[in-house]
Design an enzyme around this catalytic site. Structure first.
Site, mmCIF file in Angstrom:
data_model
loop_
_atom_site.group_PDB
_atom_site.id
_atom_site.type_symbol
_atom_site.label_atom_id
_atom_site.label_comp_id
_atom_site.label_asym_id
_atom_site.label_seq_id
_atom_site.Cartn_x
_atom_site.Cartn_y
_atom_site.Cartn_z
ATOM 1 N N LYS A 200 20.274 -42.686 -9.295
ATOM 2 C CA LYS A 200 20.825 -41.913 -8.172
ATOM 3 C C LYS A 200 20.887 -42.769 -6.912
ATOM 4 C CE LYS A 200 19.285 -37.591 -10.217
ATOM 5 N NZ LYS A 200 18.324 -36.488 -10.267
ATOM 6 N N GLN B 8 13.150 -34.758 -7.223
ATOM 7 C CA GLN B 8 13.278 -34.968 -8.670
ATOM 8 C C GLN B 8 12.289 -34.070 -9.413
ATOM 9 O OE1 GLN B 8 15.639 -36.982 -10.187
ATOM 10 N NE2 GLN B 8 14.913 -36.088 -12.095
ATOM 11 N N ASP C 150 21.386 -30.609 -4.952
ATOM 12 C CA ASP C 150 21.178 -30.238 -6.355
ATOM 13 C C ASP C 150 21.661 -28.806 -6.624
ATOM 14 O OD1 ASP C 150 20.291 -32.135 -8.126
ATOM 15 O OD2 ASP C 150 18.160 -31.894 -7.639
#
Ligand code: NDP
Length: 284
Positions: free
Chosen positions: A51, A95, A118
């Site tokens: 990422k 994460q 997200d």
């Protein structure tokens, strides 16, 4: 093998080139993405590295915040609060999974919905289900983009999603519904999974178990999207679908690796750019 390979890697690469050009053309501040990782989970380390590298590749500011496994929940919440207030940051991602002593819901709730790249914040989730503008989670968004870039139209098709997680199964089912598919969601309590999957024109499998779907469970001509990321007995990365047998029957199939995974990262870049653009609009 008869199935067409849906090359997520190639589609994602071209999307990233488009985003890179858009970012280059921006005057002044560039979009900023902050990724928080807690602990040393090796898979998480790989995802976060990908990422961060992708954000740098497309010309965004990227910030990686590494916290130890035993970090307190409050310290993590403080980091999020600081990033929420940081004008240089447009996307904040934590994460998952988090260590057991941290309440993941509390953490996700703490992210500013405008920076929730997200798409896991309850505001974005509820807006998704209400059909209102929102940030769409990266993996489901990537699946839909790969389907449309491949010239496949879900309208009127029977779509079966295996798996009902908040991250993949539920949101991709909603997006397929929005695309006018007739959607069935199967899960671990579905008694005869094969009977359900054999009815699918579009079959999305997001379970996390090797070969949970085999070729005999696939309808001839179906489109198969394999979200799973597993290690087989030999330690090789593989999906949830037994590729060799499914590819004999399907008309199109995603490989693992090189299918949904790269699309997820490309959509994270897109969500960060969209978040930047909408924040620019609201702050000028
Ligand atoms: P979860 O573990 O959260 O959910 C798994 C789902 O599969 C659950 O709904 C579970 O049902 C269902 N399930 C478990 N066993 C069976 C079975 N035998 N038959 C039918 N359904 C079953 O996983 P995620 O959704 O987070 O992830 C799924 C997979 O996708 C993982 O391999 C993950 O690594 C991968 N992934 C890949 C991404 C990418 O970018 N490529 C991104 C995110 C995930 P129940 O609800 O009843 O327990």
């Amino acid at each position: 093998m008869s199935a067409r390979i849906l090359d997520g890697k190639a589609v994602a690469a071209s999307i990233k080139e488009e985003i890179k050009a858009q970012v280059e053309a921006l005057e002044g501040r560039k979009p900023g993405l902050a990724v928080i990782i807690v602990g040393e989970n090796p898979a998480s380390q790989v995802y976060v590295r990908n990422k961060v590298q992708s954000a740098e590749y497309v010309g965004m500011l990227s910030r990686k915040i590494e916290l130890p496994e035993d970090v307190s929940e409050q310290r993590l919440l403080d980091e999020i609060a600081a990033l929420n207030a940081d004008g240089a940051i447009d996307g904040v991602l934590v994460q998952l999974p988090l260590p057991k002593h941290i309440d993941a819901d509390k953490v996700l709730n703490a992210i500013d919905p405008a920076k929730d790249v997200d798409g896991f914040h309850p505001v974005n989730v509820s807006n998704l289900w209400l059909g209102r503008p929102c940030t769409i989670p990266c993996t489901p968004k990537g699946i839909m983009r790969l389907i449309s870039e491949s010239g496949i139209n879900p309208a009127g098709k029977n779509a079966v999603v295996v798996g009902r997680s908040n991250i993949v199964g539920k949101p991709v089912a909603k997006l397929l519904l929005d695309a006018n598919a007739t959607v069935t969601i199967a899960h671990s309590r579905t008694p005869d999974l094969a009977a359900v999957t054999r009815g699918a024109d579009i079959l999305v499998v997001a379970v996390g178990k090797v070969a949970v779907v085999t070729g005999d469970m696939v309808k001839p001509g179906a489109v198969v999207i394999d979200v799973g990321m597993n290690r087989n007995a030999a330690g090789k990365l593989c999906g949830d679908v037994e590729f060799s047998t499914a590819a004999e029957v399907a008309s199109a199939i995603t490989p693992v690796p090189g299918g949904v995974g790269p699309m997820t990262i490309a959509m994270l870049m897109q969500n960060t750019l969209e978040s930047y653009l909408s924040r620019q609009r609201t702050t000028v």
